[in-house]
Design a protein around this motif. Structure first.
Motif, PDB file in Angstrom:
ATOM      1  N   ILE A  83       0.882  -1.167   0.000  1.00  0.00           N
ATOM      2  CA  ILE A  83       0.000   0.000   0.000  1.00  0.00           C
ATOM      3  C   ILE A  83       0.917   1.214   0.000  1.00  0.00           C
ATOM      4  O   ILE A  83       2.091   1.097   0.390  1.00  0.00           O
ATOM      5  CB  ILE A  83      -0.939   0.012   1.227  1.00  0.00           C
ATOM      6  N   VAL A  85       0.506   5.265   1.124  1.00  0.00           N
ATOM      7  CA  VAL A  85      -0.291   6.413   1.546  1.00  0.00           C
ATOM      8  C   VAL A  85       0.476   7.723   1.381  1.00  0.00           C
ATOM      9  O   VAL A  85       0.006   8.765   1.789  1.00  0.00           O
ATOM     10  CB  VAL A  85      -0.769   6.275   3.012  1.00  0.00           C
ATOM     11  N   ASN A 260      -4.713  14.327   1.130  1.00  0.00           N
ATOM     12  CA  ASN A 260      -5.763  13.310   1.123  1.00  0.00           C
ATOM     13  C   ASN A 260      -6.015  12.674  -0.236  1.00  0.00           C
ATOM     14  O   ASN A 260      -6.917  11.869  -0.385  1.00  0.00           O
ATOM     15  CB  ASN A 260      -7.091  13.865   1.654  1.00  0.00           C
ATOM     16  N   LEU A 263      -6.123   8.851  -0.479  1.00  0.00           N
ATOM     17  CA  LEU A 263      -7.304   8.097  -0.077  1.00  0.00           C
ATOM     18  C   LEU A 263      -8.242   7.882  -1.256  1.00  0.00           C
ATOM     19  O   LEU A 263      -8.793   6.797  -1.442  1.00  0.00           O
ATOM     20  CB  LEU A 263      -8.020   8.828   1.055  1.00  0.00           C
ATOM     21  N   THR A 264      -8.407   8.914  -2.077  1.00  0.00           N
ATOM     22  CA  THR A 264      -9.253   8.763  -3.262  1.00  0.00           C
ATOM     23  C   THR A 264      -8.687   7.686  -4.181  1.00  0.00           C
ATOM     24  O   THR A 264      -9.421   6.868  -4.732  1.00  0.00           O
ATOM     25  CB  THR A 264      -9.335  10.099  -4.022  1.00  0.00           C
ATOM     26  N   ILE A 266      -6.671   5.148  -3.357  1.00  0.00           N
ATOM     27  CA  ILE A 266      -6.846   3.814  -2.767  1.00  0.00           C
ATOM     28  C   ILE A 266      -8.303   3.374  -2.920  1.00  0.00           C
ATOM     29  O   ILE A 266      -8.594   2.225  -3.269  1.00  0.00           O
ATOM     30  CB  ILE A 266      -6.432   3.821  -1.278  1.00  0.00           C
ATOM     31  N   ILE A 276      -7.352  -6.654  -1.713  1.00  0.00           N
ATOM     32  CA  ILE A 276      -6.473  -5.981  -0.772  1.00  0.00           C
ATOM     33  C   ILE A 276      -5.458  -6.959  -0.180  1.00  0.00           C
ATOM     34  O   ILE A 276      -4.418  -6.577   0.342  1.00  0.00           O
ATOM     35  CB  ILE A 276      -7.300  -5.284   0.333  1.00  0.00           C
ATOM     36  N   LEU A 314     -17.066   8.459   0.574  1.00  0.00           N
ATOM     37  CA  LEU A 314     -15.799   7.893   0.129  1.00  0.00           C
ATOM     38  C   LEU A 314     -15.309   6.823   1.112  1.00  0.00           C
ATOM     39  O   LEU A 314     -14.891   5.726   0.715  1.00  0.00           O
ATOM     40  CB  LEU A 314     -14.763   9.012   0.007  1.00  0.00           C
ATOM     41  N   GLY A 315     -15.405   7.140   2.396  1.00  0.00           N
ATOM     42  CA  GLY A 315     -15.021   6.153   3.403  1.00  0.00           C
ATOM     43  C   GLY A 315     -15.864   4.897   3.293  1.00  0.00           C
ATOM     44  O   GLY A 315     -15.348   3.771   3.339  1.00  0.00           O
ATOM     45  N   ILE A 318     -14.743   2.767   0.431  1.00  0.00           N
ATOM     46  CA  ILE A 318     -13.530   1.975   0.700  1.00  0.00           C
ATOM     47  C   ILE A 318     -13.892   0.728   1.495  1.00  0.00           C
ATOM     48  O   ILE A 318     -13.594  -0.403   1.102  1.00  0.00           O
ATOM     49  CB  ILE A 318     -12.480   2.806   1.466  1.00  0.00           C
ATOM     50  N   VAL A 319     -14.582   0.945   2.618  1.00  0.00           N
ATOM     51  CA  VAL A 319     -14.912  -0.207   3.469  1.00  0.00           C
ATOM     52  C   VAL A 319     -15.858  -1.148   2.726  1.00  0.00           C
ATOM     53  O   VAL A 319     -15.667  -2.366   2.707  1.00  0.00           O
ATOM     54  CB  VAL A 319     -15.546   0.264   4.797  1.00  0.00           C
ATOM     55  N   VAL A 322     -14.097  -3.160  -0.119  1.00  0.00           N
ATOM     56  CA  VAL A 322     -13.275  -4.266   0.365  1.00  0.00           C
ATOM     57  C   VAL A 322     -14.150  -5.377   0.935  1.00  0.00           C
ATOM     58  O   VAL A 322     -13.903  -6.561   0.690  1.00  0.00           O
ATOM     59  CB  VAL A 322     -12.250  -3.789   1.414  1.00  0.00           C
TER      60      VAL A 322
END
Lengths: 339, 352, 587
Positions: A83, A85, A260, A263-264, A266, A276, A314-315, A318-319, A322
């Motif tokens: 990964i 970041v 940030n 994050l977009t 990822i 992942i 967005l969060g 992601i969650v 996955v």
């Protein structure tokens, strides 16, 4: 124990339902495309005129392009079980270096090349520490995140760079192929290129192998360090391209440029179906994931939704992306063992 | 399942190094010694930072500076504890969402107080919110099977958005003055939050993580998850409660921070996460799980605080200070990994 | 001792013989009615030049290879010749050194002493890459694959076919793969599948095909049939036959006699890391093979087996009925009584460990009932099993047993922490930890510098005692010990056997899973033999059961109709039909 192939679990598995069977035939990318189309249709029927306006559309495509380009690299990094970041602050470094180069009136193309070289260099630093230091990628890139930020600050020296040549904006934003900005064309071309690399070049096969079963790959004599260096350097270079596009989009370089952004990217990669846990992922998924993320953002703007909700969405993407991936693989495991 | 298992190297030296390898044996003993194992090179680093601090900003250790320093260290120290708890338990444990959790709790506290709720009740509710957000992390990680890293990147984002929504995007400043004592008052020159929050939290957590069943079990689980499972330890519940604890600690930080500034800020302090993780690993928490003590983390908090404070006294920009923390993080983990391989090399040498 | 180091290489085929490598430590195998015996010649160093000139040098030759791990001697002076067009079987009990032998050949481990010659030249196999370059390939019991990659990609990760532009040339790869699939009679449709979606048997076939694609000259099979059905095994034998016909050297590691009977040209028996004997001509005297395999640690048999069984076992504590946990075990039923030591004997892959884990709540069984003192016991986790009074000491000490970096005392109290916390303050009482640790230190005679020292500072035997101690401080009704003495020195082993007997004498029901025959005979009241996931026979260890019989049941299909090979097997060796066991059913 944990890296025993899935089919080991063997044994009788539940017979998949007919529906499940049909759905199983559709590739994940198909669902993504369908969701994008549905989003597009909904937007067409509700706020159609503003959605299809050329400013909105080209703005959307440019945003997609900026996320897609590094999402290609992020996909490869995640395929190798890594990964990164730090790319958000790497965007800052590249933007500043390019801005300074423009201020010194270096030739346009040379500036672009310098920017990309800086990005590759940053990626190489990450890759080298990960490959040789055996430090977990999250720790390394969390560290370089702040280092890159500090470098950006040092180079900026507390001022903003605003005299970016209009030529960059011209190339990135204004020049179009029909309604499509060149940046988007570049992004699609890069997606095509790296789809080809991952599917047809030996290095692609090695990257998949290294992420799928590192132990087997090491035993087979693959040079893992070379793979690490390659994927992180590539991500750095692609991030640099995104940084140049960002500067073209809003010709102003400040300390918070790129914040940030990682994050977009990822989010785009994992929504695009990259596993992942490594070993699986398609470059085109990065494009579709970026599209989905950006169209949701665009919808939020068009519906005048408070921009704060965008972060939540967005969060959740992601969650959600996955966990759908985890569930999907679990289901395939039970079906696969039917054999 | 394990036919191809090697007979493991079993000969190990309780001082049993042969004459030819005496040097390796001594090296191995040094590396196995409690201080090195638990605190890494922390004492050395602390002295180094003190000297560097004095050079960088003479007079950094004056009483008044020390007092503001402790104020400064409380928040990052407690976040360091949070990272310690989840990292010790192994299995790729980490919580990247702590800063956002702190943001949510402080703005909800401010909103509650503005709504006229009692101070103690407001604080209790915001701690409960921290607990709930931690539990949500735990659900994503242990319920849905999303790796901690990605799950908490997602909630870092999600909670940050939530904080903005709750605060409607602006800082909230109207705290009752009684509330401001927490982060601004002092007792004989020592900050209130240091005496009444940091010290108690450190003591309770130190007790819980070193003396209780929970403390023993997180260490065992982080060392060998399979063995823990086969010894009857409820690994999932344990890890879940780790994320809940991290959420609660983040909530405490949110409360202290808003009191110190006198405003609740919906935008999470982006430096917190890096600093917290750095403090945890610098404090001797093994990034792969199984090791770590509160004492080590407290020492590391002192190191990082002095370091950052000296930077700010010397009027070096915060971004650069953060960059140095980033370098520190990488160097410390590199050192950890290197120390480990050196240790196993020494063990091999002395047992060969 | 080497087979041929003192003779010209050319003569090495000429007569059957077996080399008693064991004489290196002065304890040769007992005189057998086996093949001719050649006394060990003193070791002589072999000059490379001699070999280079020798005509028809074998493809590969191990000369006096030794490898130790700490105090464990995994290989001692092993000399083997691997010839082209020959299927060379390596037989031996678990822990006899078979796996180490493969790893040395494949460059995963480096021998401590001795040498390897390939085609008459000294070769240093420093890494798996070198091994592959030499044309060595291994097909492991658990295939090492890339589950998310396609079958074709799995075969060509290293050295793919390329087009002129350097692209992967999938058509060329497919052609090569199909040619080999055709030769192996593998379904070409597999080529389009993902590797992880294939059954283990098919994965194995793909790996064999991969070895052929890489033009391997020496192919090692490690217990290949343990994951295959009867029909698949038959097919595999056909394939191996073809490999031989095509001139490959094949090493076939197995403990299944019907496999050896079906395909082996030569058999080398490893016992305690030594070459105990070699059989160079068919038909093989499997009685002799059994004797050699079971001949390890012969002294252990001297103990009067029934001496300690004075008191009759108490009432039944744990009862397992119809337990299935596919694909590992099928319809397994047994019971164990208070004060009894019940041994499960069998070869690796017989499903004993998985069966035990299913009882212990670590694996989910698909069928079957477990009863504890008559009441049905349903456990979904080890935790619940422990609460019900069942303990399990895992087979893989490093991966599942020890907390390596933690203190010895921590390792002992790991599962009883809840019981030794103070009432209100909830701290773990140090005095209790100390008492429990000291208690185990004394009763198990654990030699430690200090209870606070990490468990990794102990020897393997010491570590195992600590983990046993972890279960001794629990209040258990049933304790399952899975390979409790693997890789442990002889003295500690004997101590363990005493401990196991005394645990039973104290009223515990003890279940021991062991692949070590002398151990089984030393501790067991009753012996159950498992084979391919089923209990095949039961013996009472009262002096009437013979080790050879027990082993025979574990390695070959019994008289009842078993696998496809069973019939042939009897025909080929009428003398080998096992005698009636004393007690065939549970009652």
């Amino acid at each position: 124990m944990s890296n025993v192939p899935i089919a080991l679990q063997g044994g009788p598995a539940p017979v998949p339902s007919r529906v499940g069977h049909v759905l199983g035939r559709i590739e994940y990318e198909g669902y993504l495309l369908a969701m994008i189309v549905v989003m597009g249709l909904v937007l067409t029927f509700t706020v159609g005129s503003s959605f299809w306006s050329s400013t909105n559309l080209s703005g959307l495509l440019l945003d997609v392009a900026i996320v897609t380009v590094p999402a290609i690299g992020m996909t490869l990094v995640i395929v190798t079980r890594g990964i990164d970041v730090s790319i958000g602050s790497l965007v800052g470094v590249v933007a500043v270096v390019a801005g300074l180069a423009f201020e010194h009136h270096l030739p346009f193309v040379l500036v672009l090349l310098i920017g990309i070289a800086v990005g590759v260099g940053g990626g190489l630093v990450n890759g080298a520490i990960i490959a040789w230091g055996k430090v977990p990628p999250i720790i390394v890139t969390l560290g370089t995140l702040s280092v890159f930020e500090a470098i950006t600050y040092l180079l900026l020296g507390g001022v903003w760079i605003s005299n970016i040549p209009a030529k960059l904006t011209q190339v990135v934003v204004i020049d179009r192929l029909g309604p499509v900005p060149y940046s988007f064309v570049v992004a699609v071309a890069l997606v095509a290129l790296f789809s080809y690399v991952m599917a047809r070049r030996p290095i692609g096969l090695r990257i998949y192998a290294a992420g799928d079963n590192p132990e087997a790959a090491r035993t087979a004599g693959l040079a893992m360090w070379r793979i690490d260096l390659f994927v992180y350097a590539l991500l750095g270079g692609l991030t640099a391209i995104a940084a140049l596009m960002t500067v073209g989009q809003s010709p102003l370089v400040m300390p918070t440029t790129g914040q940030n952004f990682e994050l977009t990217v990822i989010a785009a990669a994992v929504v695009g179906g990259t596993n992942i846990l490594g070993g699986e992922g398609k470059v085109v998924g990065g494009l579709l994931g970026a599209f989905l993320v950006e169209i949701v953002e665009d919808a939020a703007i068009l519906y005048h939704v408070n921009s704060f909700y965008q972060q939540i969405v967005l969060g959740a993407m992601i969650v959600g992306g996955v966990s759908i991936g985890v569930a999907r693989r679990r289901r395939r495991r039970t079906e696969g063992s039917l054999e | 399942m394990s036919t191809t298992q090697l007979p493991t190297s079993e000969q190990a030296p309780p001082g049993g190094a042969t004459a030819g390898h005496r040097g390796a044996g001594a090296l191995s003993r040094l590396l196995e010694s409690r201080v090195v194992v638990q605190y890494g090179l922390l004492p050395v680093v602390l002295v180094g930072v003190l000297i560097a601090g004095e050079i960088l900003a003479p007079g950094v250790l004056s009483p008044s500076n020390l007092s503001s320093m402790t104020r400064f260290g409380v928040e990052i120290g407690i976040l360091g504890f949070a990272e310690m708890v989840v990292i010790i338990m192994g299995g790729g444990g980490i919580d990247l969402s702590v800063a956002s959790t702190a943001a949510v709790t402080q703005v909800s506290l401010a909103v509650l107080l503005r709504g006229g709720i009692e101070l103690w009740l407001g604080v209790a509710i915001s701690l409960a919110i921290g607990l709930a957000l931690g539990a949500l992390n735990g659900f994503f990680i242990l319920g849905l099977g999303v790796p901690a890293l990605v799950a908490t990147i997602g909630t870092y984002f999600g909670y940050a958005g939530l904080a903005l929504v709750i605060a409607n995007g602006v800082n909230i400043a109207d705290f009752p003055s009684s509330y401001l004592t927490i982060g601004q008052g002092d007792v004989v020159g020592i900050p209130v939050e240091f005496i009444f929050i940091f010290i108690p939290v450190a003591i309770v957590l130190g007790y819980v993580t070193s003396r209780t069943k929970f403390g023993h079990e997180i260490r065992l689980t982080g060392t060998n998850e399979r063995a823990a499972l086969l010894s009857g330890i409820n690994v999932r519940r344990l890890r879940f409660s780790g994320y809940v604890i991290a959420g609660m600690l983040a909530a405490i930080v949110g409360v202290v921070e808003s009191s110190r500034f006198g405003t609740a800020q919906p935008v999470a302090d982006s430096t917190y996460l890096l600093t917290a993780v750095t403090i945890a690993v610098l404090g001797g928490v093994d990034i792969f799980g199984g090791e770590g003590t509160i004492l080590g983390v407290v020492l590391a908090t002192a190191v990082v605080t002095i370091f950052e404070y000296a930077f700010s006294l010397a009027q070096i920009n915060a971004v650069i200070e953060l960059g140095s923390v980033g370098v520190m993080l990488i160097v410390v983990v590199l050192g950890q990994v290197g120390l480990k391989s050196l240790r196993s090399y020494a063990a091999r040498r002395s047992s060969a | 001792m080497s087979e041929s180091s003192s003779e010209p290489a050319t003569e090495s085929y000429s007569r059957p013989r077996w080399a008693p490598g064991a004489s290196a430590n002065g304890r040769g195998p007992r005189s057998q009615t086996g093949p001719d015996r050649v006394d060990a010649a003193p070791a002589e160093s072999v000059g490379v030049s001699d070999l280079a000139g020798a005509p028809a040098a074998p493809l590969a030759r191990l000369v006096r290879v030794s490898k130790s791990f700490g105090s464990t001697h995994a290989l001692v002076d092993v000399s083997v010749e691997l010839e082209r067009g020959t299927i060379h079987a390596i037989a031996g009990e678990n822990g006899a050194g078979k796996s180490t032998l493969i790893k040395v050949l494949m460059g995963v481990l480096q021998p401590d002493s001795g040498s390897i010659e390939v085609e008459g030249r000294l070769a240093k196999i420093g890494s798996p890459v070198t091994a592959r370059a030499l044309g060595f390939a291994a097909v492991y019991q658990e295939p090492l694959v890339y589950p998310h990659l396609g079958v074709l990609e799995n075969m060509f990760v290293v050295g793919p076919e390329r087009s002129r532009l350097g692209d992967l040339d999938r058509n060329a790869m497919r052609r090569r793969a199909l040619a080999i699939f055709d030769q192996l009679e593998v379904d070409p449709a597999l080529l389009g599948r993902k590797m992880g979606d294939l059954r283990l048997g098919h994965q194995q076939l793909v790996l064999i095909a991969k070895a052929l694609v890489e033009e391997a000259k020496l192919i090692i099979f490690d217990e290949p049939t343990s994951i295959l059905s009867g029909a698949e095994a038959t097919k595999l034998f056909r394939i191996i036959d073809r490999l031989r016909a095509a001139g490959s050297a094949v090493v076939y590691i197995s403990h299944r006699f019907e496999d050896l009977e079906a395909i082996a040209d030569k058999i080398t028996v490893l016992t305690d890391g030594r070459v105990a004997g070699a059989f160079h001509e068919r038909p093989f005297d499997f009685d002799a093979v059994v004797r050699l395999m079971s001949g390890r640690e012969t002294r252990a048999y001297d103990a009067a087996p029934a001496a300690h069984r004075k008191a009759p076992p108490g009432e039944t504590v744990l009862e397992v009925e119809g337990l299935s946990c596919p694909p590992y075990c099928e319809d397994v039923s047994w019971q164990v009584a208070r004060g009894e030591v019940l041994c499960f004997y069998g070869q690796v892959g017989a499903g004993r460990t998985e069966m035990a884990k299913a009882v212990f709540g670590d694996l989910r069984p698909t069928a079957g009932v477990v009863r504890m003192e008559g009441k049905e016991l349903v456990v979904h986790s080890p935790r619940q099993a422990i609460r019900a009074g069942v303990g399990y000491l895992p087979e893989d000490r490093k991966a599942e047993g020890i907390f390596a970096t933690q203190a010895i005392s921590e390792n002992i109290v790991a599962s009883v922490l809840g019981r030794i916390v103070a009432r209100i303050a909830r701290y773990v009482r140090r005095s209790e930890v100390r008492t429990l640790t000291e208690g185990q230190r004394e009763s198990l005679q654990i030699k430690m510098a200090a209870p606070a020292a990490p468990i990794s500072s102990l020897s393997g035997g010491g570590q195992q005692k600590v983990i046993l101690g972890r279960w001794m401080v629990e209040r258990l009704e049933v304790l399952v010990l899975d390979e409790p003495t693997r890789g442990i020195d002889v003295t500690t082993k004997a101590q363990f056997h005493d401990i196991i007997r005394s645990l039973a004498a104290d009223g515990l029901a003890v279940v021991v899973i062991s692949s070590d025959l002398p151990e089984v005979f030393a501790v067991a009241d009753r012996i159950l033999v498992m084979r391919q996931g089923r209990i095949v026979v039961s013996f009472v260890n009262d002096g009437s059961a013979r080790p050879e019989e027990v082993l025979r049941y574990a390695v070959s299909a019994g008289p009842e109709p078993g696998r496809a090979g069973g019939g042939d097997h009897q025909r080929a060796r009428p003398g080998l039909v096992p005698p009636r066991p004393q007690e065939v059913s549970e009652q």
